[in-house]
Design a protein around this motif. Structure first.
Motif, short mmCIF file in Angstrom:
data_model
loop_
_atom_site.label_atom_id
_atom_site.label_comp_id
_atom_site.label_asym_id
_atom_site.label_seq_id
_atom_site.Cartn_x
_atom_site.Cartn_y
_atom_site.Cartn_z
N MET A 1 0.84 -1.18 0.00
CA MET A 1 0.00 0.00 0.00
C MET A 1 0.89 1.25 0.00
O MET A 1 1.91 1.30 0.66
N SER A 2 0.48 2.26 -0.74
CA SER A 2 1.24 3.51 -0.85
C SER A 2 1.13 4.34 0.41
O SER A 2 0.13 4.30 1.12
N ARG A 3 2.17 5.10 0.65
CA ARG A 3 2.14 6.08 1.75
C ARG A 3 1.71 7.41 1.13
O ARG A 3 2.41 7.96 0.26
N VAL A 4 0.54 7.91 1.56
CA VAL A 4 -0.06 9.09 0.95
C VAL A 4 -0.23 10.19 1.99
O VAL A 4 -0.72 9.96 3.09
N VAL A 26 -8.16 6.64 1.01
CA VAL A 26 -6.88 6.08 0.56
C VAL A 26 -5.94 5.74 1.71
O VAL A 26 -4.79 5.37 1.48
N GLY A 27 -6.41 5.90 2.94
CA GLY A 27 -5.56 5.62 4.10
C GLY A 27 -4.43 6.62 4.22
O GLY A 27 -3.33 6.29 4.69
N SER A 74 9.13 14.02 0.67
CA SER A 74 9.94 13.06 -0.09
C SER A 74 9.77 11.63 0.43
O SER A 74 10.05 10.69 -0.29
N GLY A 75 9.27 11.47 1.64
CA GLY A 75 9.04 10.14 2.19
C GLY A 75 7.69 9.54 1.84
O GLY A 75 7.36 8.43 2.27
N TYR A 76 6.92 10.23 1.02
CA TYR A 76 5.60 9.75 0.62
C TYR A 76 5.62 9.29 -0.83
O TYR A 76 6.38 9.81 -1.65
N ALA A 150 -10.87 9.80 -4.99
CA ALA A 150 -9.58 9.46 -4.39
C ALA A 150 -9.21 7.99 -4.65
O ALA A 150 -8.07 7.69 -5.00
N ARG A 151 -10.16 7.09 -4.49
CA ARG A 151 -9.88 5.67 -4.76
C ARG A 151 -9.53 5.45 -6.22
O ARG A 151 -8.71 4.60 -6.55
N GLY A 152 -10.12 6.24 -7.11
CA GLY A 152 -9.86 6.12 -8.54
C GLY A 152 -8.47 6.56 -8.96
O GLY A 152 -8.06 6.32 -10.09
N LEU A 153 -7.75 7.19 -8.06
CA LEU A 153 -6.37 7.62 -8.37
C LEU A 153 -5.39 6.46 -8.38
O LEU A 153 -4.26 6.60 -8.83
N GLY A 154 -5.81 5.32 -7.84
CA GLY A 154 -4.94 4.15 -7.82
C GLY A 154 -3.76 4.23 -6.88
O GLY A 154 -2.70 3.69 -7.16
N LEU A 155 -3.96 4.92 -5.77
CA LEU A 155 -2.86 5.08 -4.79
C LEU A 155 -2.78 3.90 -3.84
O LEU A 155 -3.70 3.25 -3.54
#
Length: 155
Positions: A1-4, A26-27, A74-76, A150-155
């Motif tokens: 899972m991405s860090r957003v 997106v968490g 930069s950490g995201y 937001a979910r549609g962004l694919g993050l």
């Protein structure tokens, strides 16, 4: 899972609601962009050419001081950057954040709320001022299902 990171500036609470919905979808971690000197109702009177917001927006070099340091982005893996549209572009305090957050090379998707303007001017403004950022197509979220966007962004 991405860090957003979901970073947002909200003058009236409208953009804050959208930011919370996007972060939940997106968490993402929320970060409110706040000026060191909070805006008053009088400051936000766009009809008054001497109001603080009018003076700031008429000065392209204006960078209001932030209330707290911007996180190092930069950490995201991605940043969602939210704001209301002011004078067809992003508020100057958002520029203060972008310049402080180390966004070079980071995937950043702007989102905005507006009483009548689109996001196109803000997207152009941000891309021209900050070409090192990996800008993604943004969205005006008025009346939209923010979570679905937001979910549609694919993050």
């Amino acid at each position: 899972m991405s860090r957003v990171l979901v970073a947002y500036f909200s003058a009236s609470g409208t953009t804050a609601r959208a930011a919370r919905e996007a972060a939940a979808a997106v968490g993402g971690e929320l970060h409110e962009i706040r000026p060191a000197d909070p805006y008053t109702t009088a400051d936000l009177d766009w009809r008054n050419k001497r109001s603080r917001s009018s003076v700031e927006m008429n000065d392209p070099a204006c960078r209001p001081e932030l209330a707290e340091p911007a996180p190092d982005a930069s950490g995201y893996d991605a940043v969602l950057l939210g704001f209301p549209i002011w004078w067809y572009v992003e508020p100057r305090v958002v520029d203060s954040f972008v310049e402080a957050a180390n966004l070079a090379g980071v995937r950043v998707t702007p989102f905005a709320t507006s009483g009548g303007s689109g996001i196109d001017g803000a997207e152009r403004s941000l891309a021209e001022k900050y070409p090192d950022v990996a800008w993604q197509p943004g969205a005006l979220l008025n009346g939209r299902d923010v979570a679905a966007w937001a979910r549609g962004l694919g993050l």
